[in-house]
Motif scaffolding. Structure first.
Motif, mmCIF file in Angstrom:
data_model
loop_
_atom_site.group_PDB
_atom_site.id
_atom_site.type_symbol
_atom_site.label_atom_id
_atom_site.label_comp_id
_atom_site.label_asym_id
_atom_site.label_seq_id
_atom_site.Cartn_x
_atom_site.Cartn_y
_atom_site.Cartn_z
ATOM 1 N N LEU A 179 0.824 -1.206 0.000
ATOM 2 C CA LEU A 179 0.000 0.000 0.000
ATOM 3 C C LEU A 179 0.854 1.250 0.000
ATOM 4 O O LEU A 179 1.860 1.325 0.708
ATOM 5 N N VAL A 180 0.399 2.244 -0.744
ATOM 6 C CA VAL A 180 0.841 3.618 -0.549
ATOM 7 C C VAL A 180 -0.375 4.357 -0.017
ATOM 8 O O VAL A 180 -1.468 4.248 -0.563
ATOM 9 N N VAL A 181 -0.187 5.077 1.080
ATOM 10 C CA VAL A 181 -1.270 5.830 1.713
ATOM 11 C C VAL A 181 -0.990 7.312 1.523
ATOM 12 O O VAL A 181 0.133 7.772 1.751
ATOM 13 N N ALA A 229 -4.068 3.699 12.156
ATOM 14 C CA ALA A 229 -4.796 2.436 12.334
ATOM 15 C C ALA A 229 -4.279 1.364 11.376
ATOM 16 O O ALA A 229 -4.107 0.199 11.761
ATOM 17 N N LEU A 230 -4.015 1.747 10.135
ATOM 18 C CA LEU A 230 -3.471 0.782 9.164
ATOM 19 C C LEU A 230 -2.080 0.320 9.576
ATOM 20 O O LEU A 230 -1.762 -0.877 9.496
ATOM 21 N N LEU A 231 -1.241 1.255 9.988
ATOM 22 C CA LEU A 231 0.120 0.886 10.397
ATOM 23 C C LEU A 231 0.090 -0.064 11.588
ATOM 24 O O LEU A 231 0.856 -1.036 11.626
ATOM 25 N N GLU A 232 -0.790 0.197 12.533
ATOM 26 C CA GLU A 232 -0.893 -0.701 13.682
ATOM 27 C C GLU A 232 -1.414 -2.074 13.267
ATOM 28 O O GLU A 232 -0.954 -3.098 13.766
ATOM 29 N N ALA A 233 -2.353 -2.109 12.327
ATOM 30 C CA ALA A 233 -2.869 -3.398 11.836
ATOM 31 C C ALA A 233 -1.769 -4.220 11.177
ATOM 32 O O ALA A 233 -1.734 -5.443 11.322
ATOM 33 N N VAL A 284 2.204 -1.264 4.515
ATOM 34 C CA VAL A 284 2.351 0.092 3.964
ATOM 35 C C VAL A 284 3.801 0.246 3.557
ATOM 36 O O VAL A 284 4.710 0.076 4.377
ATOM 37 N N ILE A 285 4.031 0.553 2.275
ATOM 38 C CA ILE A 285 5.407 0.672 1.788
ATOM 39 C C ILE A 285 5.857 2.125 1.639
ATOM 40 O O ILE A 285 7.045 2.390 1.518
ATOM 41 N N ALA A 286 4.882 3.062 1.639
ATOM 42 C CA ALA A 286 5.215 4.489 1.589
ATOM 43 C C ALA A 286 3.979 5.292 1.958
ATOM 44 O O ALA A 286 2.849 4.835 1.791
ATOM 45 N N GLU A 301 4.550 11.851 10.576
ATOM 46 C CA GLU A 301 5.305 11.388 11.745
ATOM 47 C C GLU A 301 4.977 9.934 12.089
ATOM 48 O O GLU A 301 5.834 9.204 12.590
ATOM 49 N N HIS A 302 3.731 9.505 11.807
ATOM 50 C CA HIS A 302 3.380 8.098 12.049
ATOM 51 C C HIS A 302 4.242 7.188 11.181
ATOM 52 O O HIS A 302 4.746 6.168 11.645
ATOM 53 N N ALA A 303 4.391 7.580 9.924
ATOM 54 C CA ALA A 303 5.213 6.780 9.019
ATOM 55 C C ALA A 303 6.650 6.710 9.519
ATOM 56 O O ALA A 303 7.264 5.636 9.529
ATOM 57 N N ALA A 304 7.186 7.842 9.949
ATOM 58 C CA ALA A 304 8.558 7.869 10.456
ATOM 59 C C ALA A 304 8.705 6.940 11.658
ATOM 60 O O ALA A 304 9.691 6.190 11.766
#
Length: 193
Positions: A4-6, A17-21, A31-33, A44-47
């Motif tokens: 996924l790219v979000v 929520a997706l990152l935690e899942a 999630v790749i990016a 900041e969540h991605a970082a």
């Protein structure tokens, strides 16, 4: 594993929520990016999760189409299976939809086709409706007019404000998004919608 790219514009609560899942054993997507159209705090969540980010600022382009081409180029560097618009507060141009559809989905804080657009929560309150909801759709070239993948009703309470109603919609929206991505990874055919 579904990649996924979000894309976001703001705080990224659905992204979170997706990152935690994706940390859950057996969750079939990653999630790749994460991209944004501005300097969004949700990056900041991605970082925190070690996910690469990119920003394609809308204001740096002469037209929506030029911005869309730059956005497509940035997304293309990651070659995702699915692109999720999760709080991206900008309509993506036709060239983006054409390139990515039907593997381009959007979250919306209303029970579509009721209350489309950027102010769905406010519009639901202003209408005097007794309920609204959350929807996940396949993105098309309209404003929240794409095929509905899933949606769920949320009651509007007599003392609701825009903020309180939105806070009650957000958990529903997050759950629907996480479940929808799982269903897509497990074989839900978006082209049949």
């Amino acid at each position: 594993m579904l990649s996924l790219v979000v894309l976001i514009s703001g705080t990224g609560s659905n992204l979170r929520a997706l990152l935690e899942a994706t940390r859950e054993p057996g969750y079939p997507a990653r999630v790749i990016a994460v991209g944004a159209d501005r300097d969004a705090s949700g990056l900041e969540h991605a970082a925190e999760f070690g996910i690469p980010t990119f920003t394609v600022p809308f204001r740096e382009y002469a037209s929506r189409e030029q911005w869309g081409s730059a956005l497509l180029a940035a997304i293309g560097e990651y070659a995702p299976d699915l692109v999720v618009l999760s709080g991206l507060m900008r309509l993506v141009p036709d060239n983006v939809v054409s390139a990515l559809s039907p593997n381009l989905i959007n979250t919306h804080p209303a029970y579509l086709p009721e209350f489309p657009g950027a102010h769905g929560v406010r519009d639901a309150l202003a209408s005097g409706a007794s309920q609204t909801g959350a929807s996940i759709i396949v993105v098309d070239n309209g404003v929240d007019t794409g095929s509905i993948i899933v949606q769920e009703r949320v009651p509007i309470l007599a003392d609701d404000t825009e903020e309180s109603l939105h806070e009650r919609i957000k958990p529903v929206e997050r759950r629907l998004l996480v479940d929808t991505v799982r269903r897509i990874a497990d074989g839900l055919d978006l082209s049949a919608r």
